[in-house]
Design a protein around this motif. Structure first.
Motif, PDB file in Angstrom:
ATOM      1  N   ALA A  66      42.428  39.049  34.694  1.00 54.90           N
ATOM      2  CA  ALA A  66      42.067  39.555  36.102  1.00 54.90           C
ATOM      3  C   ALA A  66      40.683  39.432  36.537  1.00 54.90           C
ATOM      4  O   ALA A  66      40.483  39.414  37.539  1.00 54.90           O
ATOM      5  N   THR A  67      39.672  39.769  35.668  1.00 54.89           N
ATOM      6  CA  THR A  67      38.384  39.479  36.019  1.00 54.89           C
ATOM      7  C   THR A  67      37.984  38.098  36.630  1.00 54.89           C
ATOM      8  O   THR A  67      37.448  37.899  37.507  1.00 54.89           O
ATOM      9  N   GLU A  68      38.521  37.127  35.895  1.00 53.51           N
ATOM     10  CA  GLU A  68      38.560  35.647  36.285  1.00 53.51           C
ATOM     11  C   GLU A  68      39.215  35.195  37.722  1.00 53.51           C
ATOM     12  O   GLU A  68      38.519  34.649  38.630  1.00 53.51           O
ATOM     13  N   ALA A  69      40.215  36.024  37.992  1.00 54.29           N
ATOM     14  CA  ALA A  69      41.055  36.067  39.225  1.00 54.29           C
ATOM     15  C   ALA A  69      40.027  36.441  40.528  1.00 54.29           C
ATOM     16  O   ALA A  69      39.808  35.745  41.522  1.00 54.29           O
ATOM     17  N   TRP A  70      39.292  37.739  40.239  1.00 54.80           N
ATOM     18  CA  TRP A  70      38.386  38.411  41.180  1.00 54.80           C
ATOM     19  C   TRP A  70      37.216  37.145  41.339  1.00 54.80           C
ATOM     20  O   TRP A  70      36.652  37.039  42.366  1.00 54.80           O
ATOM     21  N   GLU A  71      36.464  36.924  40.112  1.00 53.46           N
ATOM     22  CA  GLU A  71      35.508  35.917  40.265  1.00 53.46           C
ATOM     23  C   GLU A  71      35.737  34.744  41.060  1.00 53.46           C
ATOM     24  O   GLU A  71      35.142  34.260  41.734  1.00 53.46           O
ATOM     25  N   ARG A  72      36.917  34.157  40.818  1.00 46.81           N
ATOM     26  CA  ARG A  72      37.358  32.773  41.497  1.00 46.81           C
ATOM     27  C   ARG A  72      37.767  32.939  42.868  1.00 46.81           C
ATOM     28  O   ARG A  72      37.467  32.227  43.864  1.00 46.81           O
ATOM     29  N   PHE A  73      38.177  34.390  43.124  1.00 46.96           N
ATOM     30  CA  PHE A  73      38.292  34.997  44.414  1.00 46.96           C
ATOM     31  C   PHE A  73      37.272  34.427  45.431  1.00 46.96           C
ATOM     32  O   PHE A  73      37.150  34.002  46.623  1.00 46.96           O
ATOM     33  N   GLY A  74      35.864  34.918  44.854  1.00 46.14           N
ATOM     34  CA  GLY A  74      34.596  34.826  45.395  1.00 46.14           C
ATOM     35  C   GLY A  74      34.293  33.434  45.477  1.00 46.14           C
ATOM     36  O   GLY A  74      34.027  32.832  46.665  1.00 46.14           O
ATOM     37  N   TYR A  75      34.443  32.609  44.658  1.00 44.32           N
ATOM     38  CA  TYR A  75      33.924  31.275  44.585  1.00 44.32           C
ATOM     39  C   TYR A  75      34.867  30.259  45.494  1.00 44.32           C
ATOM     40  O   TYR A  75      34.223  29.696  46.141  1.00 44.32           O
ATOM     41  N   TYR A  76      36.362  30.527  45.400  1.00 44.43           N
ATOM     42  CA  TYR A  76      36.934  29.649  46.267  1.00 44.43           C
ATOM     43  C   TYR A  76      36.866  30.127  47.670  1.00 44.43           C
ATOM     44  O   TYR A  76      37.154  29.308  48.557  1.00 44.43           O
ATOM     45  N   ALA A  77      36.743  31.281  48.094  1.00 45.63           N
ATOM     46  CA  ALA A  77      36.276  31.740  49.344  1.00 45.63           C
ATOM     47  C   ALA A  77      35.023  30.927  49.651  1.00 45.63           C
ATOM     48  O   ALA A  77      35.006  30.300  51.027  1.00 45.63           O
ATOM     49  N   ALA A  78      33.831  30.872  49.362  1.00 42.66           N
ATOM     50  CA  ALA A  78      32.789  30.240  49.366  1.00 42.66           C
ATOM     51  C   ALA A  78      33.136  28.699  49.598  1.00 42.66           C
ATOM     52  O   ALA A  78      32.333  27.967  50.364  1.00 42.66           O
ATOM     53  N   ARG A  79      33.780  28.189  48.719  1.00 38.24           N
ATOM     54  CA  ARG A  79      33.887  26.828  48.680  1.00 38.24           C
ATOM     55  C   ARG A  79      34.757  26.289  49.916  1.00 38.24           C
ATOM     56  O   ARG A  79      34.575  25.289  50.248  1.00 38.24           O
ATOM     57  N   ALA A  80      35.889  27.255  50.050  1.00 36.94           N
ATOM     58  CA  ALA A  80      36.848  26.859  51.387  1.00 36.94           C
ATOM     59  C   ALA A  80      35.780  26.905  52.695  1.00 36.94           C
ATOM     60  O   ALA A  80      36.097  26.106  53.744  1.00 36.94           O
ATOM     61  N   LEU A  81      34.922  27.518  52.536  1.00 39.41           N
ATOM     62  CA  LEU A  81      33.984  27.851  54.042  1.00 39.41           C
ATOM     63  C   LEU A  81      32.789  26.851  54.004  1.00 39.41           C
ATOM     64  O   LEU A  81      32.527  26.680  55.042  1.00 39.41           O
ATOM     65  N   LEU A  82      32.388  26.462  53.059  1.00 30.88           N
ATOM     66  CA  LEU A  82      31.173  25.801  52.931  1.00 30.88           C
ATOM     67  C   LEU A  82      30.964  24.307  53.639  1.00 30.88           C
ATOM     68  O   LEU A  82      30.071  24.224  54.734  1.00 30.88           O
ATOM     69  N   CYS A 266      32.344  41.761  43.223  1.00 29.36           N
ATOM     70  CA  CYS A 266      31.889  43.232  42.356  1.00 29.36           C
ATOM     71  C   CYS A 266      33.387  43.809  41.770  1.00 29.36           C
ATOM     72  O   CYS A 266      33.218  44.237  40.905  1.00 29.36           O
ATOM     73  N   CYS A 267      34.517  43.492  42.535  1.00 30.86           N
ATOM     74  CA  CYS A 267      35.564  43.686  41.729  1.00 30.86           C
ATOM     75  C   CYS A 267      35.654  43.354  40.462  1.00 30.86           C
ATOM     76  O   CYS A 267      36.320  43.831  39.462  1.00 30.86           O
ATOM     77  N   ALA A 268      35.409  41.877  40.424  1.00 32.48           N
ATOM     78  CA  ALA A 268      35.311  41.378  38.814  1.00 32.48           C
ATOM     79  C   ALA A 268      34.740  42.021  37.754  1.00 32.48           C
ATOM     80  O   ALA A 268      34.849  42.307  36.857  1.00 32.48           O
ATOM     81  N   LEU A 269      33.369  42.351  38.371  1.00 33.41           N
ATOM     82  CA  LEU A 269      32.462  43.063  37.498  1.00 33.41           C
ATOM     83  C   LEU A 269      33.165  44.450  37.012  1.00 33.41           C
ATOM     84  O   LEU A 269      33.012  44.939  35.788  1.00 33.41           O
ATOM     85  N   VAL A 270      33.725  45.215  37.851  1.00 32.74           N
ATOM     86  CA  VAL A 270      34.042  46.506  37.713  1.00 32.74           C
ATOM     87  C   VAL A 270      35.228  46.408  36.790  1.00 32.74           C
ATOM     88  O   VAL A 270      35.648  46.967  35.582  1.00 32.74           O
ATOM     89  N   ILE A 271      36.185  45.622  36.884  1.00 35.01           N
ATOM     90  CA  ILE A 271      37.192  45.142  35.920  1.00 35.01           C
ATOM     91  C   ILE A 271      36.919  44.930  34.486  1.00 35.01           C
ATOM     92  O   ILE A 271      37.303  45.434  33.617  1.00 35.01           O
ATOM     93  N   TYR A 272      36.054  43.875  34.340  1.00 34.60           N
ATOM     94  CA  TYR A 272      35.546  43.548  33.208  1.00 34.60           C
ATOM     95  C   TYR A 272      34.767  44.712  32.646  1.00 34.60           C
ATOM     96  O   TYR A 272      34.985  44.877  31.113  1.00 34.60           O
ATOM     97  N   ALA A 273      33.790  45.438  33.289  1.00 34.48           N
ATOM     98  CA  ALA A 273      33.127  46.386  32.411  1.00 34.48           C
ATOM     99  C   ALA A 273      34.173  47.500  31.768  1.00 34.48           C
ATOM    100  O   ALA A 273      33.895  48.029  30.861  1.00 34.48           O
ATOM    101  N   SER A 274      35.054  47.731  32.770  1.00 37.02           N
ATOM    102  CA  SER A 274      36.006  48.908  32.231  1.00 37.02           C
ATOM    103  C   SER A 274      37.128  48.613  31.387  1.00 37.02           C
ATOM    104  O   SER A 274      37.622  49.532  30.818  1.00 37.02           O
ATOM    105  N   ASN A 275      37.164  47.367  31.068  1.00 33.89           N
ATOM    106  CA  ASN A 275      38.032  46.972  29.725  1.00 33.89           C
ATOM    107  C   ASN A 275      37.321  46.303  28.508  1.00 33.89           C
ATOM    108  O   ASN A 275      37.927  45.624  27.912  1.00 33.89           O
ATOM    109  N   ARG A 276      36.182  46.778  28.601  1.00 29.32           N
ATOM    110  CA  ARG A 276      34.990  45.978  27.420  1.00 29.32           C
ATOM    111  C   ARG A 276      35.702  46.266  25.982  1.00 29.32           C
ATOM    112  O   ARG A 276      35.865  45.396  25.294  1.00 29.32           O
ATOM    113  N   LYS A 277      36.249  47.475  25.902  1.00 28.09           N
ATOM    114  CA  LYS A 277      36.516  48.131  24.492  1.00 28.09           C
ATOM    115  C   LYS A 277      38.090  47.219  24.109  1.00 28.09           C
ATOM    116  O   LYS A 277      37.920  46.857  23.062  1.00 28.09           O
ATOM    117  N   LEU A 278      38.755  47.080  25.203  1.00 30.43           N
ATOM    118  CA  LEU A 278      40.036  46.236  24.786  1.00 30.43           C
ATOM    119  C   LEU A 278      39.715  44.831  24.316  1.00 30.43           C
ATOM    120  O   LEU A 278      40.404  44.465  23.291  1.00 30.43           O
TER     121      LEU A 278
END
Length: 543
Positions: A66-82, A266-278
């Protein structure tokens, strides 16, 4: 009545005491057995926590995906627009290039054309020259952005292994990337934002892959499927991001579309930080199990340092320099693994040179010569991740079926198949573009050509990129996992850099079809070389 209650209370207390003693005895037995399993006294209970599964895969794969999905959301958005953003701005004779810090200097360095010079709207020849320069500059800018995004993980992986640890690297990288996307949403700081995204990606990418790898033992048959599922999650974000970013761009402009990438990060960061223990529960125990064999020499693969506190406590007095010297010694003790990683990275360069054209020249071709029936051009960028989502289950089932029959191809053979499919995809696009006799032609071809091209390209990707990442993480010697994963991503730096150079020659080919034929020839050549090399690597390399 009071006496009865007292008797009942006494029996309850006795039963609770007996259960407590039984639980303590069970824990003592587990603790006594833990050293035999390769861990400290508390390892058995941690192992039980770490082995929680989700449809046969480690449960920690879910938040990492899930973290990687949101991180790639940002990257692919920028890539599609650039590419289309740069092309649209630079080809406009009324655009003041000085509004973007560093853009005039960078564009002139890439193309030799000065976009600060005014061109009259009635000067047909001048506008044609400017348009060709804008096409070349946008392809080079896209290639440079993608290349830098993959160069930084080389350094980020080394720093993660030697200093920060995977968790700190992931948090720092995600934060810097979020700031970078926000910068790209402001016209003046656009290039500075791109730089921040590249730096943050260097810390983030190898750290996530390191934590993913630590969910599996080197011999775990679920490893390739797990990496493919992770890749599937990446493309969930990659599919939705061009659709959302393209729609935002149509209604609110490019700046708002780039801002949507910052929201995703920002969504990626929140998901990752909140699931660090798991994630930590699933990975630290495996790191300890592997540590039993860390004094072995060659053929010692698949390790990682994941716990940041342990990584800091184990640093030698010489600090960073001592860690680098130790990493060098580990590399020298494992020549077969290093040779195999080098071969995979070299093949990755050739693959990326062709594959990354989908984000630059293919987008420009779609914008100018494909009938999209009124849809935003960014929607073309959603086809690749869509087909990843569609084809990944079928591909993983195929490999599972082959593995059960002991007939699954070696990873390098899979990579060669992927390159051949990539070559076939551009053969299809070459035929689709034949009716267009020049770059200036107003003719548009059916969108079905792009759809079929993306289908074959995606199959080639699934047989190549996740397999290569899985292979590198599998054979990497202990203490070099993040560094070698970073090296794999770093090979994409050269691939994307040369992809940008190759893409900048697109206007120089007489027709788009001729350019796509050249791409098919390059990918086909890499496939042949890989097939030849894979026979030797199967005999000498680990894995």
């Amino acid at each position: 009545m009071e006496a009865n209650r007292d008797g009942d209370d006494a029996r309850v207390r006795a039963r609770e005491e007996n259960e407590r003693i039984a639980n303590e005895e069970s824990e003592r037995v587990l603790d006594d057995a833990a050293p035999l399993l390769g861990g400290p006294a508390s390892a058995s209970r941690a192992n039980a926590m770490g082995k929680r599964e989700f449809f046969g895969q480690p449960l920690a794969l879910v938040p990492l995906g899930a973290t990687e999905a949101w991180e790639r959301f940002g990257y692919y958005a920028a890539r599609a627009l650039l590419a289309t953003y740069a092309h649209a701005r630079l080809r406009d004779p009324n655009f003041d290039v000085e509004r973007v810090w560093g853009a005039r200097t960078l564009a002139k360095a890439c193309t030799g054309y000065d976009f600060g010079v005014h061109v009259d709207a009635n000067d047909v020849g001048g506008l044609r020259v400017r348009d060709a320069a804008a096409t070349s500059a946008s392809a080079r800018l896209y290639g440079t952005f993608a290349a830098a995004s993959y160069l930084m993980p080389v350094f980020g992986g080394v720093i993660s292994d030697a200093m920060l640890g995977a968790h700190r690297s992931a948090v720092i990288g995600a934060t810097v990337m979020a700031v970078g996307y926000a910068g790209m949403a402001t016209e003046w700081a656009f290039l500075l934002g791109m730089l921040a995204v590249c730096v943050g990606n260097g810390a983030f990418k190898p750290s996530m892959s390191t934590q993913l790898s630590a969910l599996y033992d080197a011999s775990d048959p679920r490893r390739d499927a797990g990496f493919s599922i992770f890749y599937f999650c990446i493309n969930v974000g990659g599919f939705f991001s061009p659709l959302i970013a393209g729609t935002v761009r149509v209604y609110f402009g490019y700046e708002a579309a780039f801002a949507s990438a910052a929201v995703g990060m920002c969504c990626a960061l929140v998901i990752y930080a909140s699931n660090r223990k798991l994630v930590k529960e699933a990975t630290v125990i495996k790191d300890r199990e592997r540590s039993v064999d860390r004094n072995n020499d060659d053929e010692e693969f698949g390790g990682a340092t994941l716990d940041d506190d342990e990584a800091s406590d184990e640093e030698s007095p010489d600090g960073f320099g001592a860690k680098l010297r130790e990493m060098s010694r580990v590399a020298q003790r494992n020549p077969s693994a290093m040779l195999a990683v080098g071969a995979v990275c070299a093949a990755g360069v050739g693959f990326s040179v062709v594959y990354e054209q989908q984000g630059s020249t293919m987008m420009l071709f779609s914008d100018e010569h494909v009938d999209l029936h009124g849809l935003p051009t960014e929607f073309v960028a959603a086809l690749n991740p869509l087909f990843v989502l569609v084809f990944t289950p079928a591909v993983t089932r195929l490999w599972d079926w082959q593995a059960r029959r002991d007939a699954e191809p070696h990873q390098m053979t899979k990579f060669a198949i992927g390159c051949a499919l990539l070559a076939m995809s551009f053969v299809v696009l070459m035929f689709g573009a034949l009716p267009i006799d020049s770059h200036a032609s107003p003719m548009r071809v059916s969108v079905l050509w792009i759809v079929l091209t993306q289908m074959l390209l995606t199959l080639g990707e699934l047989f190549s990129l996740p397999v290569a990442l899985s292979y590198v993480s599998k054979i990497a010697p202990h203490g070099l996992l993040s560094a070698l994963i970073g090296l794999w991503f770093g090979s994409s730096f050269f691939g994307n850099y040369f992809s940008g150079i190759l893409g900048s020659t697109y206007p120089e080919f007489s027709t788009p079809s001729a350019f796509f034929a050249a791409l098919a020839a390059i990918a086909g050549g890499v496939a042949v070389v890989l097939l030849i090399a894979s026979a030797r690597l199967r005999r000498t390399a680990p894995g």
